[in-house]
Design a protein around this motif. Sequence first.
Motif, PDB file in Angstrom:
ATOM      1  N   THR A 150       0.811  -1.223   0.000  1.00  0.00           N
ATOM      2  CA  THR A 150       0.000   0.000   0.000  1.00  0.00           C
ATOM      3  C   THR A 150       0.845   1.273   0.000  1.00  0.00           C
ATOM      4  OG1 THR A 150      -0.247  -0.343   2.393  1.00  0.00           O
ATOM      5  CG2 THR A 150      -2.118  -0.933   1.010  1.00  0.00           C
ATOM      6  N   ALA A 151       2.169   1.134  -0.128  1.00  0.00           N
ATOM      7  CA  ALA A 151       3.033   2.320  -0.184  1.00  0.00           C
ATOM      8  C   ALA A 151       2.647   3.263  -1.324  1.00  0.00           C
ATOM      9  CB  ALA A 151       4.501   1.901  -0.301  1.00  0.00           C
ATOM     10  N   PRO A 152       2.407   2.759  -2.550  1.00  0.00           N
ATOM     11  CA  PRO A 152       2.023   3.685  -3.627  1.00  0.00           C
ATOM     12  C   PRO A 152       0.728   4.432  -3.331  1.00  0.00           C
ATOM     13  CG  PRO A 152       2.720   1.568  -4.531  1.00  0.00           C
ATOM     14  CD  PRO A 152       2.600   1.375  -3.048  1.00  0.00           C
ATOM     15  N   GLU A 153      -0.224   3.750  -2.677  1.00  0.00           N
ATOM     16  CA  GLU A 153      -1.496   4.393  -2.335  1.00  0.00           C
ATOM     17  C   GLU A 153      -1.280   5.554  -1.365  1.00  0.00           C
ATOM     18  OE1 GLU A 153      -5.713   3.270  -0.078  1.00  0.00           O
ATOM     19  OE2 GLU A 153      -4.332   1.680  -0.689  1.00  0.00           O
ATOM     20  N   ILE A 154      -0.451   5.322  -0.340  1.00  0.00           N
ATOM     21  CA  ILE A 154      -0.185   6.379   0.636  1.00  0.00           C
ATOM     22  C   ILE A 154       0.629   7.499  -0.006  1.00  0.00           C
ATOM     23  CG2 ILE A 154       0.901   6.923   2.856  1.00  0.00           C
ATOM     24  CD1 ILE A 154       0.311   4.027   3.710  1.00  0.00           C
ATOM     25  N   ASN A 155       1.621   7.139  -0.813  1.00  0.00           N
ATOM     26  CA  ASN A 155       2.401   8.166  -1.515  1.00  0.00           C
ATOM     27  C   ASN A 155       1.504   9.052  -2.376  1.00  0.00           C
ATOM     28  OD1 ASN A 155       4.861   7.324  -0.459  1.00  0.00           O
ATOM     29  ND2 ASN A 155       5.296   5.941  -2.169  1.00  0.00           N
ATOM     30  N   LYS A 156       0.495   8.432  -2.998  1.00  0.00           N
ATOM     31  CA  LYS A 156      -0.433   9.185  -3.841  1.00  0.00           C
ATOM     32  C   LYS A 156      -1.259  10.164  -3.007  1.00  0.00           C
ATOM     33  CE  LYS A 156      -2.048   6.909  -7.264  1.00  0.00           C
ATOM     34  NZ  LYS A 156      -2.820   5.954  -8.123  1.00  0.00           N
ATOM     35  N   MET A 157      -1.690   9.715  -1.812  1.00  0.00           N
ATOM     36  CA  MET A 157      -2.458  10.603  -0.939  1.00  0.00           C
ATOM     37  C   MET A 157      -1.618  11.790  -0.490  1.00  0.00           C
ATOM     38  SD  MET A 157      -4.879   8.117   1.409  1.00  0.00           S
ATOM     39  CE  MET A 157      -3.679   6.858   1.856  1.00  0.00           C
ATOM     40  N   ILE A 158      -0.344  11.524  -0.172  1.00  0.00           N
ATOM     41  CA  ILE A 158       0.550  12.605   0.244  1.00  0.00           C
ATOM     42  C   ILE A 158       0.768  13.588  -0.908  1.00  0.00           C
ATOM     43  CG2 ILE A 158       2.915  13.140   0.986  1.00  0.00           C
ATOM     44  CD1 ILE A 158       2.879  10.391   2.447  1.00  0.00           C
ATOM     45  N   ALA A 159       0.953  13.052  -2.115  1.00  0.00           N
ATOM     46  CA  ALA A 159       1.149  13.913  -3.289  1.00  0.00           C
ATOM     47  C   ALA A 159      -0.082  14.773  -3.551  1.00  0.00           C
ATOM     48  CB  ALA A 159       1.462  13.057  -4.514  1.00  0.00           C
ATOM     49  N   LYS A 160      -1.265  14.203  -3.340  1.00  0.00           N
ATOM     50  CA  LYS A 160      -2.502  14.964  -3.528  1.00  0.00           C
ATOM     51  C   LYS A 160      -2.580  16.119  -2.534  1.00  0.00           C
ATOM     52  CE  LYS A 160      -7.514  14.379  -3.839  1.00  0.00           C
ATOM     53  NZ  LYS A 160      -8.651  13.415  -3.744  1.00  0.00           N
ATOM     54  N   SER A 161      -2.199  15.850  -1.281  1.00  0.00           N
ATOM     55  CA  SER A 161      -2.180  16.910  -0.267  1.00  0.00           C
ATOM     56  C   SER A 161      -1.180  17.998  -0.640  1.00  0.00           C
ATOM     57  CB  SER A 161      -1.817  16.325   1.102  1.00  0.00           C
ATOM     58  OG  SER A 161      -2.812  15.447   1.560  1.00  0.00           O
ATOM     59  N   GLU A 219      -0.875  15.876   9.207  1.00  0.00           N
ATOM     60  CA  GLU A 219      -1.476  14.870   8.329  1.00  0.00           C
ATOM     61  C   GLU A 219      -0.903  13.504   8.724  1.00  0.00           C
ATOM     62  OE1 GLU A 219      -1.417  13.781   3.565  1.00  0.00           O
ATOM     63  OE2 GLU A 219      -0.861  15.785   4.227  1.00  0.00           O
ATOM     64  N   PRO A 220      -1.698  12.635   9.375  1.00  0.00           N
ATOM     65  CA  PRO A 220      -1.166  11.379   9.891  1.00  0.00           C
ATOM     66  C   PRO A 220      -1.511  10.161   9.022  1.00  0.00           C
ATOM     67  CG  PRO A 220      -3.227  11.835  10.987  1.00  0.00           C
ATOM     68  CD  PRO A 220      -3.047  12.901   9.909  1.00  0.00           C
ATOM     69  N   TYR A 221      -0.631   9.168   9.034  1.00  0.00           N
ATOM     70  CA  TYR A 221      -0.874   7.885   8.388  1.00  0.00           C
ATOM     71  C   TYR A 221      -0.343   6.796   9.315  1.00  0.00           C
ATOM     72  CZ  TYR A 221      -1.407  10.722   4.186  1.00  0.00           C
ATOM     73  OH  TYR A 221      -1.811  11.672   3.276  1.00  0.00           O
ATOM     74  N   THR A 222      -1.170   5.800   9.596  1.00  0.00           N
ATOM     75  CA  THR A 222      -0.733   4.656  10.392  1.00  0.00           C
ATOM     76  C   THR A 222      -1.088   3.396   9.623  1.00  0.00           C
ATOM     77  OG1 THR A 222      -1.011   5.838  12.486  1.00  0.00           O
ATOM     78  CG2 THR A 222      -0.962   3.441  12.598  1.00  0.00           C
ATOM     79  N   PHE A 223      -0.123   2.502   9.448  1.00  0.00           N
ATOM     80  CA  PHE A 223      -0.328   1.372   8.547  1.00  0.00           C
ATOM     81  C   PHE A 223       0.512   0.172   8.990  1.00  0.00           C
ATOM     82  CE2 PHE A 223       2.611   4.563   6.972  1.00  0.00           C
ATOM     83  CZ  PHE A 223       3.773   3.852   6.760  1.00  0.00           C
ATOM     84  N   ASN A 224       0.175  -0.985   8.439  1.00  0.00           N
ATOM     85  CA  ASN A 224       0.875  -2.234   8.749  1.00  0.00           C
ATOM     86  C   ASN A 224       1.601  -2.686   7.485  1.00  0.00           C
ATOM     87  OD1 ASN A 224       1.355  -5.132   9.091  1.00  0.00           O
ATOM     88  ND2 ASN A 224       0.078  -4.946  10.918  1.00  0.00           N
ATOM     89  N   ILE A 225       2.912  -2.802   7.561  1.00  0.00           N
ATOM     90  CA  ILE A 225       3.704  -3.112   6.367  1.00  0.00           C
ATOM     91  C   ILE A 225       3.666  -4.600   6.024  1.00  0.00           C
ATOM     92  CG2 ILE A 225       5.235  -1.133   6.650  1.00  0.00           C
ATOM     93  CD1 ILE A 225       7.325  -2.999   7.851  1.00  0.00           C
ATOM     94  N   SER A 226       3.053  -5.408   6.886  1.00  0.00           N
ATOM     95  CA  SER A 226       2.898  -6.834   6.601  1.00  0.00           C
ATOM     96  C   SER A 226       1.516  -7.142   6.040  1.00  0.00           C
ATOM     97  CB  SER A 226       3.141  -7.660   7.868  1.00  0.00           C
ATOM     98  OG  SER A 226       2.954  -9.037   7.609  1.00  0.00           O
ATOM     99  N   THR A 227       0.473  -6.647   6.717  1.00  0.00           N
ATOM    100  CA  THR A 227      -0.895  -6.899   6.259  1.00  0.00           C
ATOM    101  C   THR A 227      -1.381  -5.849   5.268  1.00  0.00           C
ATOM    102  OG1 THR A 227      -1.946  -5.603   8.028  1.00  0.00           O
ATOM    103  CG2 THR A 227      -1.412  -7.914   8.510  1.00  0.00           C
ATOM    104  N   ASN A 228      -0.655  -4.720   5.179  1.00  0.00           N
ATOM    105  CA  ASN A 228      -0.980  -3.599   4.289  1.00  0.00           C
ATOM    106  C   ASN A 228      -2.238  -2.837   4.697  1.00  0.00           C
ATOM    107  OD1 ASN A 228       1.181  -3.837   2.182  1.00  0.00           O
ATOM    108  ND2 ASN A 228       0.277  -5.878   1.999  1.00  0.00           N
ATOM    109  N   GLU A 229      -2.695  -3.038   5.929  1.00  0.00           N
ATOM    110  CA  GLU A 229      -3.843  -2.292   6.414  1.00  0.00           C
ATOM    111  C   GLU A 229      -3.451  -0.845   6.709  1.00  0.00           C
ATOM    112  OE1 GLU A 229      -7.291  -2.449   9.917  1.00  0.00           O
ATOM    113  OE2 GLU A 229      -5.691  -3.946   9.880  1.00  0.00           O
ATOM    114  N   ILE A 230      -4.315   0.080   6.317  1.00  0.00           N
ATOM    115  CA  ILE A 230      -4.171   1.476   6.706  1.00  0.00           C
ATOM    116  C   ILE A 230      -5.205   1.712   7.796  1.00  0.00           C
ATOM    117  CG2 ILE A 230      -4.295   3.879   5.949  1.00  0.00           C
ATOM    118  CD1 ILE A 230      -3.644   2.892   3.105  1.00  0.00           C
ATOM    119  N   TYR A 231      -4.737   2.067   8.992  1.00  0.00           N
ATOM    120  CA  TYR A 231      -5.609   2.093  10.156  1.00  0.00           C
ATOM    121  C   TYR A 231      -6.389   3.397  10.288  1.00  0.00           C
ATOM    122  CZ  TYR A 231      -2.902  -1.948  11.798  1.00  0.00           C
ATOM    123  OH  TYR A 231      -2.295  -3.168  11.911  1.00  0.00           O
ATOM    124  N   GLN A 232      -7.655   3.260  10.651  1.00  0.00           N
ATOM    125  CA  GLN A 232      -8.440   4.345  11.217  1.00  0.00           C
ATOM    126  C   GLN A 232      -8.387   4.174  12.739  1.00  0.00           C
ATOM    127  OE1 GLN A 232      -9.663   6.735   9.155  1.00  0.00           O
ATOM    128  NE2 GLN A 232      -8.654   5.529   7.560  1.00  0.00           N
TER     129      GLN A 232
END
Length: 254
Positions: free
Chosen positions: A64-75, A135-148
Amino acid sequence: MKRIGKNTILVFFTAAILLFGITGCAKADTNSKEPFSVAHETTAESDEYLEINLDLPALSGFETAPEINKMIAKSMDAAKKEVEEAAESMKEAGGGAAKAGLGSSFQYSQSGDIVSLWIMWSNYTGGAHGLYWIEPYTFNISTNEIYQFQSLFQKGKDLSMITDKILSEITESQDYYFPEAKETVKNYKGGYPFYINGNKITVFFSLYEIAPYAAGIRYFEFDAEELKELLKPEIYNAIKDTEPVETGESDADN
């Protein structure tokens, strides 16, 4: 002594080559996964009306790294557009002593497979002072979950003690807060903005959200131990012994 025929030798070497190729490929596949990393991507722009200095994270090593990178780029694009428009307005008005500006930096805390990253943004688009936000992001690099926030906790658990603690701290320092601060907190219904720093989960509220500008961003910390019975076991076990990184923020004012 029985002779080994040429065909037998050929078959033997062919099999050996195939076996080596298979095991070699398997080994390469095992080591081919890129390790988790956070790189710095910097941007600097400066002219008579605009100043931009950005230090942003570039994540890699999990799905999910590309997904998070995309969100950061959008911001980043949205923030840059705002200050560029402010700079253009300043130019049309004949300029002044101050420039429009945008800055960012970031920190992150890793506890096993759980990573929490928070970007600190600041801008100036005119007026008495600039703004800053997280702007926070919390995620699991094994399961690829992005946490709420609520996904950190076991299903069915009553999380009211978290809200109660926030409300209690507001009551203790009422002069810092707007009269409607408690209602604003309740309206989140437990879905708070947060980041994890070591063994602490920090809930925060942006400028002007529950307090005046002078009070700053408001932070409320929760130790892993006090949330032990509520957190998912994998979350608690990952963060319980991790030392927080130094943020430079004082939580004594909370």
